[in-house]
Structure formats: structure tokens, C-alpha cells
Design an enzyme around this catalytic site. Structure first.
Site, PDB file in Angstrom:
ATOM      1  N   SER A 212      -9.570   5.654 -12.327  1.00  0.00           N
ATOM      2  CA  SER A 212      -8.265   5.960 -12.509  1.00  0.00           C
ATOM      3  C   SER A 212      -7.380   5.427 -11.396  1.00  0.00           C
ATOM      4  CB  SER A 212      -8.185   7.477 -12.938  1.00  0.00           C
ATOM      5  OG  SER A 212      -6.605   7.765 -12.751  1.00  0.00           O
ATOM      6  N   SER A 213      -7.738   5.835 -10.192  1.00  0.00           N
ATOM      7  CA  SER A 213      -6.762   5.479  -9.042  1.00  0.00           C
ATOM      8  C   SER A 213      -6.735   4.234  -8.970  1.00  0.00           C
ATOM      9  CB  SER A 213      -7.490   6.290  -7.807  1.00  0.00           C
ATOM     10  OG  SER A 213      -7.081   7.453  -7.709  1.00  0.00           O
TER      11      SER A 213
ATOM     12  N   TRP B  71     -15.200  19.986   0.375  1.00  0.00           N
ATOM     13  CA  TRP B  71     -14.817  18.838  -0.349  1.00  0.00           C
ATOM     14  C   TRP B  71     -15.382  17.319  -0.011  1.00  0.00           C
ATOM     15  CZ3 TRP B  71     -11.731  14.501   0.431  1.00  0.00           C
ATOM     16  CH2 TRP B  71     -11.164  14.406   1.621  1.00  0.00           C
TER      17      TRP B  71
ATOM     18  N   LYS C  88       8.359   6.059  12.943  1.00  0.00           N
ATOM     19  CA  LYS C  88       8.690   6.721  11.847  1.00  0.00           C
ATOM     20  C   LYS C  88       9.642   7.551  12.073  1.00  0.00           C
ATOM     21  CE  LYS C  88       5.711   4.943   8.228  1.00  0.00           C
ATOM     22  NZ  LYS C  88       7.202   4.311   7.549  1.00  0.00           N
TER      23      LYS C  88
ATOM     24  N   TYR D 148      -4.075   8.664   4.480  1.00  0.00           N
ATOM     25  CA  TYR D 148      -2.774   7.835   4.568  1.00  0.00           C
ATOM     26  C   TYR D 148      -2.437   7.606   3.213  1.00  0.00           C
ATOM     27  CZ  TYR D 148      -3.346   7.959   9.488  1.00  0.00           C
ATOM     28  OH  TYR D 148      -3.787   8.390  10.797  1.00  0.00           O
TER      29      TYR D 148
ATOM     30  N   SER E  69      12.050   8.479   3.500  1.00  0.00           N
ATOM     31  CA  SER E  69      12.875   7.478   3.857  1.00  0.00           C
ATOM     32  C   SER E  69      14.175   6.855   2.734  1.00  0.00           C
ATOM     33  CB  SER E  69      12.109   6.007   3.990  1.00  0.00           C
ATOM     34  OG  SER E  69      11.059   6.268   5.109  1.00  0.00           O
TER      35      SER E  69
ATOM     36  N   ASP F 124       9.368  -2.091 -16.933  1.00  0.00           N
ATOM     37  CA  ASP F 124       7.973  -1.153 -17.107  1.00  0.00           C
ATOM     38  C   ASP F 124       7.109  -1.484 -16.180  1.00  0.00           C
ATOM     39  OD1 ASP F 124       5.950   0.660 -18.108  1.00  0.00           O
ATOM     40  OD2 ASP F 124       6.999   0.919 -19.865  1.00  0.00           O
TER      41      ASP F 124
ATOM     42  N   HIS G 154     -11.458  23.755  -4.140  1.00  0.00           N
ATOM     43  CA  HIS G 154      -9.998  24.000  -3.716  1.00  0.00           C
ATOM     44  C   HIS G 154      -9.556  22.565  -3.008  1.00  0.00           C
ATOM     45  CE1 HIS G 154      -6.274  24.977  -1.770  1.00  0.00           C
ATOM     46  NE2 HIS G 154      -6.712  24.388  -0.632  1.00  0.00           N
TER      47      HIS G 154
ATOM     48  N   HIS H 284     -10.671   8.470   5.753  1.00  0.00           N
ATOM     49  CA  HIS H 284      -9.481   8.716   6.627  1.00  0.00           C
ATOM     50  C   HIS H 284      -8.451   7.436   6.103  1.00  0.00           C
ATOM     51  CE1 HIS H 284      -7.473   9.818   9.838  1.00  0.00           C
ATOM     52  NE2 HIS H 284      -6.954   8.965   9.879  1.00  0.00           N
TER      53      HIS H 284
ATOM     54  N   GLU I 208      -8.048   7.511   3.146  1.00  0.00           N
ATOM     55  CA  GLU I 208      -7.573   8.530   2.000  1.00  0.00           C
ATOM     56  C   GLU I 208      -6.232   9.205   2.701  1.00  0.00           C
ATOM     57  OE1 GLU I 208      -7.990   9.215  -1.128  1.00  0.00           O
ATOM     58  OE2 GLU I 208      -7.178  11.025  -1.232  1.00  0.00           O
TER      59      GLU I 208
ATOM     60  N   HIS J  88     -13.645   9.527  14.037  1.00  0.00           N
ATOM     61  CA  HIS J  88     -13.246  10.769  14.781  1.00  0.00           C
ATOM     62  C   HIS J  88     -13.402  11.814  14.010  1.00  0.00           C
ATOM     63  CE1 HIS J  88      -9.081  10.130  12.653  1.00  0.00           C
ATOM     64  NE2 HIS J  88      -9.536  10.790  12.129  1.00  0.00           N
ATOM     65  N   HIS J  89     -13.761  11.889  12.877  1.00  0.00           N
ATOM     66  CA  HIS J  89     -14.157  13.047  12.062  1.00  0.00           C
ATOM     67  C   HIS J  89     -15.738  13.518  12.507  1.00  0.00           C
ATOM     68  CE1 HIS J  89     -11.009  13.056   9.184  1.00  0.00           C
ATOM     69  NE2 HIS J  89     -10.971  11.834   9.285  1.00  0.00           N
TER      70      HIS J  89
ATOM     71  N   ARG K  82     -14.503  27.049  10.411  1.00  0.00           N
ATOM     72  CA  ARG K  82     -14.036  27.124   9.134  1.00  0.00           C
ATOM     73  C   ARG K  82     -15.264  27.301   7.900  1.00  0.00           C
ATOM     74  NH1 ARG K  82     -13.008  20.619   7.794  1.00  0.00           N
ATOM     75  NH2 ARG K  82     -12.427  21.614   5.859  1.00  0.00           N
TER      76      ARG K  82
ATOM     77  N   THR L 208       3.163   6.207  13.913  1.00  0.00           N
ATOM     78  CA  THR L 208       3.912   7.340  13.229  1.00  0.00           C
ATOM     79  C   THR L 208       5.191   7.930  14.067  1.00  0.00           C
ATOM     80  OG1 THR L 208       1.675   7.880  12.739  1.00  0.00           O
ATOM     81  CG2 THR L 208       3.116   9.544  12.242  1.00  0.00           C
TER      82      THR L 208
END
Lengths: 525, 373
Positions: free
Chosen positions: A169-170, A142, A331, A257, A268, A106, A77, A253, A255, A302-303, A450, A328
Site C-alpha cells: 500500500s505504501s 515492533w 530547519k 524520516y 513549513s 486529482d 503498540h 532509519h 522510516e 546507530h541502532h 525498556r 535538522t
């Protein structure tokens, strides 16, 4: 300016037709559409996994699935939603919108663009196909932490190759976006005049180029530990399991963002349109985005507060993480200031955008609470964290994607979307989302870990509630399919400027946007 | 007192009673250590600050959404920047964050101070149970393995679920109240995490490394927790149960454990017969092997292969002894050499070679295990 753009909608006869048209296309609009369809299919697949998880968690005890399969579901998932749904959806938006917004004909590398999309379906087949191989899909979460990922069956190898392919690809997509934004802006479109969506994607693209290779490195080391006798993550051979986590989160991390900055860009664009007022603090939005991106490289551990870092390490990562709250916050303040003394209307895109600000901010606050290392030690790997990241990824990224889809559907299809259905979709999603994920904060605080298929009895009520919410949320998304199909087939004709307050070059071309746009670059004053 | 006031009071009493009840299920568990109390209070403080900011920001947003609508004839203003405001809303959050960081820093430093413990206990994570070795201080030498004690029938709904469903173990960790307990964590196979919320302790257990943490419980009682790091199939089924008892009770418990350990210490040179070993082996199998290989020996292929009819189990005994002692790299098969005694290993190997459809008739003696180590 708008009047001189020729309509090339029907001059596609020189290219292949049918299926080959889509396989060989180098048109940014075709590729953008394919990205979005692909991501929606993956979104539904990941959603089915989520609902199976929630069905199992509806009541204490093991009813629907067994623990091994449950772990496969939670792991897949996560991977499917992150790499299959959210990221490709944003790349789809970038493909459609960036050339239209900067006045380019293009993307810079049209053939590479085709290749970066067509890498995705094989990766998706590897991921989803791994459920059917001996041992099933990988079940290490994951995050694929070693050494658990070293224990897995061949499903793990398939996931590793899928991650490799999606990473390539990314990276190609990101290079394309950087080159397009830097080199193909229309005359007069200076960097600081660029729509914020292009800015956020430019910064995101740099993040992707920086961290996708890091992820590829981490999973490659797992692969060689599994099959070629290396010991990167095996203490007995001189390695360290925690090394994997450092490398993974150095990717992981930034990622998060990568998945939220383009969402900020979409919001925006939408808020000023429906407030009929220019975006407040454009320059500070750009700087805030850049600061978030830079800070995102300094907070990864921090993870890992519970892995047992030295106090100094914990303090550094705690302070750095808390600092992210500042840009943040800027924003959110800017969006609210944009709305302030505007002349607002609440069509579907604006509903989603305001909904986004409201719910995303809750996720931001719980993020700040998780940043406090001592509190995080209690909350790490509990449902509080599950609640937190679904508030930022579902209410954040996904809601922004829906906001953007409703906003630009008129430009893509030439028809206005069904407002009534769109609003029902919004309200159902909003209500069911909160029913699903808000109780998870309580579960986490009270001590529910979890990634468990079964739980102690005191967690039963909130889990039942979350499951009811999840099914409501899941089925609400079917409304979106109806809206899109209706919108493609017909409906009120959309004007070139489909929304009264809409600014920007994309609204100067007809709706639907012709197959080729801006063959002659527009001039921006 | 008027009936209205009385009704009002009754509602208030009911509300406060329900808020007390609700406390345990919507907030952090009641702390029983200094650190856990600090965390609890810090979380409450953070929550209040966040709520105030939330209400302020969204108060403005919702007011604006209400008042500045086109349908109400609002005409859009044209301002789009204001340096003063932008500096203010950058600086104020920084100050608030500094205020939050100060207490957090103190707690981080206190949590990391594992010096001068009264008792040191090593907690080892296994797939899927905890092992405790009392290394230093009163109780030194006590060893125990802590398995989930909730019966399988409760999981499958064939039996009503007990009050401590999934949070109960056969042999809990016991510690004295008011003493500084240092927990060393490590693991045998994959990463686990030792977590007891009421004690304010969560520490990953990393194979091949030692990490440490500590707690000093101020209150006697039973405190329950879970493994907090995904560790495979039965991650959700390896709870932690800590009994905090008075010093006298602790001393009595230590004496009892030591007595039991002396009594069960078996003579490694004893020669066993097949029936004895099979009986013993069946118990060892149920406690250590059945989670994966299943009680009927059929396993859960392909991740957990069947032992019934297995070529390894029916083949040369040395290969099987080697596998059980040292585990099998790259699979979930753990090394049991350090977890089980020679007698237990001999018993369980003998059992598997003579159970279900396996009829090798071989008897493995503890001495053979000792020689193979």
C-alpha cells in the site's frame, strides 16, 4: 482565478451512493478522508494498548497483565502506531492536499489510489485480529528481531503478512505521489515554486519506494526461517541473527524520516501563514530535506552500537548520525527566522506548530546525545530511548498532524474549527505529553530497561507520574473527536482563504473544497 | 547570623541534600570504571552544550512570539533569505559537532580495547538467566548459573518488596577490584544483552557468536544491571549482579566455588532410585523449567505446553530425552544439553514422567542421558 472554478459539489449523482461510493471512489478527497479516519481509528487502538502498558507500569509488581501479554502490547503498540496511525495519516494529508496545492485535478493514478487505501483495512484486521489467535499477537517488539521472532506463534505470521500488505500500500501511494508531483503541476508551478509540503512528500515518497521492499525482504526471511527450514538468521545453519538487524534498520532509519519529513512540510506551511511572512530560506529547506533523506541511508547501524561492531564501524555510524543534526538544525533556525519580525497570531494551528518546534527540538537534542556511541551504549534499550523517540514521533509527527488538521479543517469541511476546544486540546496534549515522557529520560539514565513489565523500586515515582500523564494525554485526544464532529456539522462558515495570511492554490478554491477542483488547471505566475 | 540568612542556609542545605539524593534517580548511575566515568562526563558536557543552544534558539523564538505579535501592532517584514546567516548557522553546528566527536572517538577506541585481560569470563544468556564460565586467569574453571532470586510472591504483591527487588540473583558474578575483566558474551537461544550501568558495559549476547567487552572496577561493591535486549516472556526478570571484592576475598571465593564444584560432581555411573531422582528432579524443574511449564506442569498454552498429561512426556522416553537435550527448533523450548549435567537431566526427566497426573513409573538413569548425547 478563484472565481472561475465551477462548484461540482452536487454533481456526484452519476456515481454509486452509500457504502459503494466509498468502496469504489477514485476521488483524492474521498480517499484522503478515508485514510485519515482509518489512521485515527488505529491511533485510538494503539492508544488503548499504550494505556494498558502504562497501567501495568503504574506500580512495581505485576497487577494488570502478565509478561507475555505485556510484550504483545508493546510490540503491537509500535506496529499499529507506525504503520496504522502515523504513516496513513500523512498519506491522507498528501491525498487531500497535494493536488490542491499544485493545481492538479486529482492524483495521477486514481484507481491505484483506491486500491492502496483499501489494502489497509485487511492489514489492520490481520494485525489486531492476531490478539485472538492461539498464542496471541506477536511479542518480539515492533522491530521483530530474529531469532525471537522465529520462536513466536502464528500471531507472528499474521504480523508479517500485515507488514507485506501495508508495504505494498505504501509503495503504491508513494509512486502515485511521485508521479502526481512530477507531472501534474499547474502551468507555471515550477519545482522551486512548489509548496514545501509537496517537496517533503516527494522526497518521502522516494524514501518509501527505496526502503519498503527492504522491510518486506527482512520479514520474508523471518517467515522462511520459521516455516521453510532456511537459516538466514540461525547461526547453526550458517546464518547470522545480526543480519536481520542490519536489514531491518536499513529500512528502519529512513522510516523515521518518512514519518517526520511530511511533518516538516506541514509546519513549513503553517508558520508563514500565521507569521504573515514568507518562509525563510525556502531553497535551503528543500536542500536540507534532501540531505536528511540521503544521510538517512548511511546511519542505520546507530541502532546497533551494542551488537559489537568494530570500532571503525561505530565511528562511521556515529559521525554520519551526528551530521544529520546540521540540516535538522537549519530547519529549526529557518522556522524561527520566519517568525522573526513577523506579525504573528496564535490560532490553534499555529499553537500546535510552535509547540511542535519546541518539543520536537528536545527530541532532536536527545537524538544527538544518543548518536554519541559511548553514551548510547549506556542508553540503548532504556527508557531514555523511549523518551527520545516519543518526543520525535508524538511531539513531532503527531503534533504536526494535529497542526495540519486544524489548519486545513476549514478547507475540508467548510467550517472553522472550534478555537476554544482546539486550544484546550493543544494545552492538555502539551502538558500531559511532557508529564508522560519527560520523566522517562531520567528513568533511562538511571538504568531502567525498556520493554519490561515490572521494574526495580527506585523507578517507582517517575513511572507513576508517567502513567498519570499518559492517561491525561490519552483522554485529551477525545477532545479532537468532538472538535472534528462539531466542525463537520456546522460552525462559522469558512472563507475560501480561511486564514488571513494563507498563501497557496488550495486557498483559491471554495471551502469546503468542491468534489472536483482544478478541472481547468490554474496558471501560476 | 540573622534569622533570614539562617533560613536561607537551611534551604540551601536542604536543596543540596535533595540534589545529592536525586542524583541517583535522574542521572546516569555513579560510575566505578574509567570508561563509565568518561561516559558520565561526556553526557554532562553534551547536556550543557545542548541546553545552551536550546536556551539561545528558544530565547529568540519566545522573544519573537512575545514581541512580533499582530495584536501588538507588529507589521510583518518581507525578508526571506540571507546567505550569510544561513552559512553561519550551518558552519557553527559543524564545529560544535567536531568538538563533541573528538572525546567520543577516544572513548570508543578505549572501549573496544579488550587486549591483555587479567581474567576472562564468558557470560551466556539463556531464556531467562545468565550463565558464567570463568575461562582464563585466576578462577579458571569456575562455572555458575545466575537466576533471579526475588520470590514470586513479591511480584504478585503477596509479600512486601525487598530493597533489591528484581535486581538480585542467587549466585552473583564475583570479580576482583582493579583487574581488567574481559567479558565474552554469547547466548543459547535468542539475543540478550549483558548490561551493568555502573561499569559502563552493555554488550549484546548473540546466539552462535562471541562478542566481547571489558571493565576494570576501581571500587569494591555490588553493582546491578539487567538484560537489555527483549528476549521473550521473562526479559524483565534476568538481572545481573556483580560483586567487586578485594583480591583476598576473590581468592577465597574461588577456593570455595571450586570446593563446592568438586563436592557436587556426581558419579555419572551411579544408579539412582525413583524417589531420589524425583526429589532431585523437582529442584532442577523449579530452577529451569517452571518459568514456562509452571510448577503445576500445566504450562501456559499454546506457547508453553502443559507437561501434565503431555503425550511426549508419557510417550517413549527417547523422544523426551531428545527434546530436552536438543531443544525444539522454532519454539521457545531451549536445548538444555549444555546447561545441565547428565544427573540433572535424568532427574528432571524422571520427575516430569512421574509428577502431577503422569505415572509412567519409569526411572531414567544418568547413563542413558550420556548415551543419548
Amino acid at each position: 482565478m478563484a472565481a472561475v472554478i465551477p462548484d461540482h459539489l452536487h454533481d456526484h449523482h452519476h456515481g454509486p451512493t452509500g457504502l459503494m461510493r466509498w468502496i469504489t471512489t477514485t476521488n483524492h478527497k474521498d480517499i484522503g478522508t478515508m485514510y485519515m479516519i482509518f489512521s485515527f481509528i488505529m491511533f485510538l487502538s494503539g492508544g488503548v494498548m499504550a494505556l494498558t502498558i502504562r497501567a501495568e507500569l503504574f506500580q512495581p509488581g505485576l497487577q494488570v497483565v502478565q509478561p507475555e501479554f505485556f510484550n504483545q502490547l508493546t510490540s503491537m503498540h509500535g506496529l499499529v502506531m507506525v504503520f496504522g496511525a502515523i504513516m496513513p495519516a500523512f498519506v491522507g494529508f498528501a491525498n487531500w492536499q497535494i493536488p490542491l496545492m499544485i493545481g492538479a485535478s486529482d492524483m495521477a493514478f486514481a484507481r491505484m489510489n483506491n486500491w492502496s487505501f483499501w489494502l489497509l483495512p485487511p492489514a489492520a484486521l490481520l494485525l489486531l485480529g492476531s490478539f485472538f489467535v492461539p498464542g496471541g499477537a506477536m511479542a518480539a517488539g515492533w522491530t521483530m528481531y530474529a531469532p525471537l521472532s522465529v520462536q513466536m506463534g502464528m500471531g507472528m505470521d499474521m504480523a508479517i503478512f500485515a507488514v507485506h500488505i501495508m508495504g505494498i500500500s505504501s509503495i503504491m501511494g508513494a509512486i502515485n505521489i511521485v508521479v502526481t508531483v512530477l507531472n501534474m503541476r499547474a502551468p507555471g508551478m515550477t519545482m522551486m515554486k512548489m509548496p514545501l509540503f509537496c517537496w517533503t512528500w516527494l522526497i518521502t515518497a522516494y524514501l518509501l519506494i527505496a526502503v519498503m521492499p527492504v522491510l518486506a525482504g527482512a520479514v520474508t526471511m523471518v517467515l522462511t526461517d520459521r516455516h521453510f527450514g532456511t537459516s538466514f538468521f540461525n547461526a547453526a545453519g550458517g546464518g547470522d541473527p545480526v543480519l536481520y538487524q542490519h536489514v531491518f534498520w536499513f529500512f528502519g532509519h529512513p522510516e523515521v524520516y518518512i514519518m517526520i519529513l511530511p511533518a516538516f512540510g506541514i509546519i513549513s506551511e503553517i508558520i508563514p501563514t500565521f507569521a504573515r511572512k514568507p518562509l525563510f530560506g525556502y531553497a535551503s529547506m528543500v536542500y536540507a530535506t534532501a540531505s536528511i533523506a540521503i544521510l538517512s541511508f548511511t546511519v542505520w547501524a546507530h541502532h546497533m552500537f551494542t551488537t559489537g561492531m568494530p570500532a571503525v564501524g561505530q565511528l562511521f555510524f556515529m559521525y554520519a548520525t551526528m551530521l544529520i543534526a546540521v540540516p535538522t538544525g537549519v530547519k529549526v533556525f529557518n522556522w524561527v527566522a520566519t517568525m522573526w519580525r513577523g506579525s504573528m497570531t496564535f490560532e490553534t494551528p499555529m499553537l500546535w506548530a510552535t509547540g511542535f518546534i519546541f518539543v520536537f527540538t528536545i527530541g532532536g537534542f536527545t537524538g544527538l546525545i544518543c548518536a554519541i556511541a559511548p553514551i548510547d551504549i549506556q542508553l540503548q534499550d532504556t527508557y531514555y530511548v523511549v523518551a527520545h523517540f516519543h518526543y520525535v514521533l508524538v511531539a513531532g509527527s503527531l503534533f504536526a498532524l494535529f497542526a495540519g488538521a486544524y489548519y486545513w479543517l476549514p478547507k475540508w469541511t467548510g467550517h472553522m474549527a472550534d478555537e476554544r476546544l482546539g486550544k484546550i486540546h493543544f494545552w492538555c496534549s502539551m502538558v500531559f505529553f511532557n508529564i508522560t515522557f519527560f520523566p522517562m529520560h531520567f528513568l533511562g539514565l538511571a538504568g531502567m530497561p525498556r520493554r519490561i513489565p515490572d521494574y526495580a523500586l527506585q523507578f517507582a515515582d517517575f513511572n507513576a507520574l508517567a502513567t498519570i500523564g499518559a492517561f491525561g494525554f490519552g483522554f485529551s485526544q477525545l477532545i479532537f473527536i468532538v472538535v472534528v464532529i462539531k466542525c463537520v456539522k456546522g460552525g462559522e462558515k469558512a472563507a475560501a482563504r480561511s486564514w488571513e495570511g494563507a498563501q497557496g492554490l488550495e486557498w483559491t478554491v471554495p471551502s469546503p473544497a468542491p468534489h472536483h477542483t482544478f478541472e481547468v488547471p490554474p496558471v501560476v505566475k | 547570623m540573622s534569622s533570614v540568612a539562617r533560613t536561607g542556609l537551611a534551604i540551601l542545605a536542604a536543596a543540596s541534600a535533595s540534589s545529592v539524593m536525586a542524583e541517583s534517580s535522574v542521572n546516569l548511575q555513579q560510575p566505578v570504571t574509567q570508561i563509565a566515568t568518561e561516559i558520565y562526563d561526556m553526557h554532562t558536557l553534551m547536556l550543557v552544550i545542548c541546553l545552551v543552544i536550546f536556551i539561545a534558539v528558544f530565547g529568540v523564538m519566545f522573544w519573537s512570539m512575545f514581541a512580533h505579535r499582530k495584536s501588538k501592532g507588529a507589521v510583518a517584514a518581507h525578508f526571506h533569505e540571507n546567505t550569510t546567516v544561513e552559512i553561519v548557522w550551518t558552519v557553527i553546528p559543524v564545529l560544535i559537532l567536531l568538538g563533541m566527536a573528538y572525546p567520543a572517538t577516544k572513548t570508543v577506541i578505549a572501549m573496544k580495547d579488550t587486549s591483555n585481560p587479567d581474567i576472562t569470563i564468558k557470560a551466556t544468556g539463556y531464556q531467562w538467566k545468565w550463565g558464567y564460565d570463568y575461562l582464563k586467569g585466576e578462577g579458571e574453571g569456575v562455572k555458575l548459573i545466575s537466576n533471579l532470586s526475588t520470590p514470586r510472591d513479591q511480584l504478585d504483591g503477596r509479600e512486601a518488596k525487598g530493597d533489591n527487588y528484581l535486581l538480585e540473583v542467587d549466585q552473583p558474578m564475583v570479580v576482583p577490584v582493579g583487574k581488567k575483566i574481559r567479558i565474552l558474551t554469547t547466548a543459547n537461544d535468542v539475543i540478550h544483552a549483558w548490561w551493568v550501568p555502573a561499569l559502563g558495559v552493555k554488550q549484546d549476547a548473540i546466539p552462535g557468536f562471541i562478542r566481547d567487552t571489558w571493565f576494570r572496577a576501581d571500587k569494591e561493591g555490588v553493582f546491578r544491571g539487567n538484560c537489555a535486549e527483549l528476549c521473550g516472556k521473562d526479559h524483565g526478570f534476568m538481572p545481573i549482579e556483580v560483586h567487586v571484592v578485594s583480591e583476598e576475598k576473590y581468592a577465597a571465593w574461588v577456593a570455595e566455588r571450586k570446593g563446592m564444584q568438586a563436592a557436587t560432581a556426581e558419579d555419572p555411573n551411579k544408579v539412582w532410585d525413583l524417589a531420589e531422582l524425583k526429589t532431585r528432579g523437582e529442584q532442577v524443574f523449579a530452577a529451569n523449567c517452571a518459568a514456562c511449564h509452571q510448577a503445576d506442569g500445566k504450562g501456559l498454552p499454546p506457547a508453553f505446553p502443559a507437561l501434565d498429561g503431555s503425550a511426549v512426556v508419557q510417550g517413549p522416553k527417547m523422544a523426551q530425552i531428545e527434546t530436552v537435550l536438543k531443544g525444539r527448533e522454532g519454539t521457545a523450548m531451549a536445548a538444555f544439553g549444555k546447561q545441565l549435567s547428565d544427573t540433572e537431566l535424568a532427574a528432571v526427566i524422571t520427575y516430569t514422567r512421574n509428577a502431577w497426573g503422569n505415572h509412567t513409573g519409569e526411572v531414567i538413569q544418568p547413563a542413558e542421558i550420556a548415551a543419548a548425547r
